[in-house]
Write an enzyme that holds these catalytic residues in place. Structure first.
Site, PDB file in Angstrom:
ATOM      1  N   LYS A  71       0.797  -1.231   0.000  1.00  0.00           N
ATOM      2  CA  LYS A  71       0.000   0.000   0.000  1.00  0.00           C
ATOM      3  C   LYS A  71       0.834   1.287   0.000  1.00  0.00           C
ATOM      4  CE  LYS A  71      -4.231  -1.612   2.238  1.00  0.00           C
ATOM      5  NZ  LYS A  71      -5.253  -1.131   3.191  1.00  0.00           N
ATOM      6  N   ASP A 108     -10.322   3.524   2.021  1.00  0.00           N
ATOM      7  CA  ASP A 108     -10.584   3.072   3.397  1.00  0.00           C
ATOM      8  C   ASP A 108     -11.352   4.127   4.200  1.00  0.00           C
ATOM      9  OD1 ASP A 108      -9.414   0.572   3.128  1.00  0.00           O
ATOM     10  OD2 ASP A 108      -7.435   1.293   3.707  1.00  0.00           O
TER      11      ASP A 108
END
Ligand code: ATR
Length: 284
Positions: A71, A108
């Protein structure tokens, strides 16, 4: 669904990737719509991330999700990074543009907010401080999401205080203050709070429970746990017993997948009881 030669393709890159529920999540939506498309797990070693990402347009992929450990590294590889992903310092969704360029997003924070507003519509960012426990990647997304609501008072507590201080410095925006507190003062930090979010791994299957005395928490406060195995953590069970709205972690996982699905496959991704049940089944 049988794939044709025109199938739309996406997937998730991770190392390892076998634990990921994203293929089940996107597979559910693909089946629901009968889309000629596939979403596949892509086991990509860290040292091959750049080559793998560069291959996406060449292979005709519409994009991909990223999970551990890719990520952060992806930030330096993609051509464009959405402001939210830049803020959080991580990319979990990549969309391949018409010209073959890669855009990095982080969904997210979106997932957290969507799930919170769906499960606790009564929560009001003006109703008191938010106490965020933990300072890992998930905490970054949660803090960034809370800042977008206009919430002005965020209390951040982490076992390793220095990590919380780094997060607070990275995400400070002059509007919403992030006050870092001692892990041992977590019960006291609940006074006057309107929201508590556990972003640590405590309470997860195989981990000790989060030891948090909720006595000082105002009755209207909402309690969120981003852990989803088990769905009902000891923290959420204790919150429910006291009459708080308790928000589990599964919804954040489901909602974070929506923007990617919609961008790659061009159809709405809905979070329904049937989807929750299907993904819960994969967690048993
Ligand atoms: P993620 O990216 O999913 O948030 P992470 O970066 O590994 O995962 O973060 C895990 C969080 O759980 C951290 O805030 C960690 O605290 P430290 O920064 O002090 O490591 C927290 N955590 C894990 N085990 C813990 C424990 N036994 N007590 C308190 N906090 C714990």
């Amino acid at each position: 669904m049988r794939l044709t030669g025109n199938a739309r393709l996406a997937g998730i890159m991770g190392w390892p990737v076998g634990h990921s529920r994203s293929p089940a999540l996107h597979g559910f939506w693909l089946d629901e719509h009968g889309i000629d498309g596939a979403y596949v797990p892509l086991a990509v070693r860290p040292e091959r991330l750049e080559r793998a990402l560069r291959a996406l347009p060449a292979l005709g992929f519409r994009g991909c999700n990223l999970t551990i450990p890719h990520k952060q590294a992806a930030l330096a590889i993609v051509e464009r990074v959405e402001p939210m992903a830049r803020r959080i310092g991580a990319i979990n969704t990549i969309v391949v543009g018409e010209d073959g360029s890669l855009e990095g997003r982080n969904t997210d924070a979106y997932g957290f907010r969507e799930h919170l507003s769906e499960t606790a519509p009564e929560w009001d960012p003006r109703g008191g401080a938010a106490v965020v426990l933990g300072a890992g990647g998930a905490a970054r997304a949660v803090v960034a999401a809370l800042q977008e609501t206009g919430l002005r008072d965020i209390r951040l507590l982490n076992r390793t205080r220095e990590r919380a201080e780094i997060l607070a410095a990275d995400l400070a925006d002059g509007m919403a203050g992030i006050a870092v507190g001692d892990w041992n003062s977590r019960a006291a930090a609940l006074r006057d709070a309107g929201l508590v979010v556990n972003t640590t791994s405590l309470g997860m299957h195989g981990q000790p429970p989060l030891d948090l005395d909720l006595d000082g928490l105002p009755p209207r406060a909402v309690v969120v746990d981003i852990v989803y195995v088990p769905l009902e953590t000891p923290l959420l069970a204790a919150a429910r017993r006291r009459g708080h709205t308790a928000v589990d972690g599964l919804g954040m996982l489901l909602h974070q997948g929506r923007p990617g699905f919609e961008a790659w496959f061009g159809a709405p991704a809905r979070v329904t009881p049937a989807l929750r049940a299907a993904i819960l089944d994969t967690l048993r």
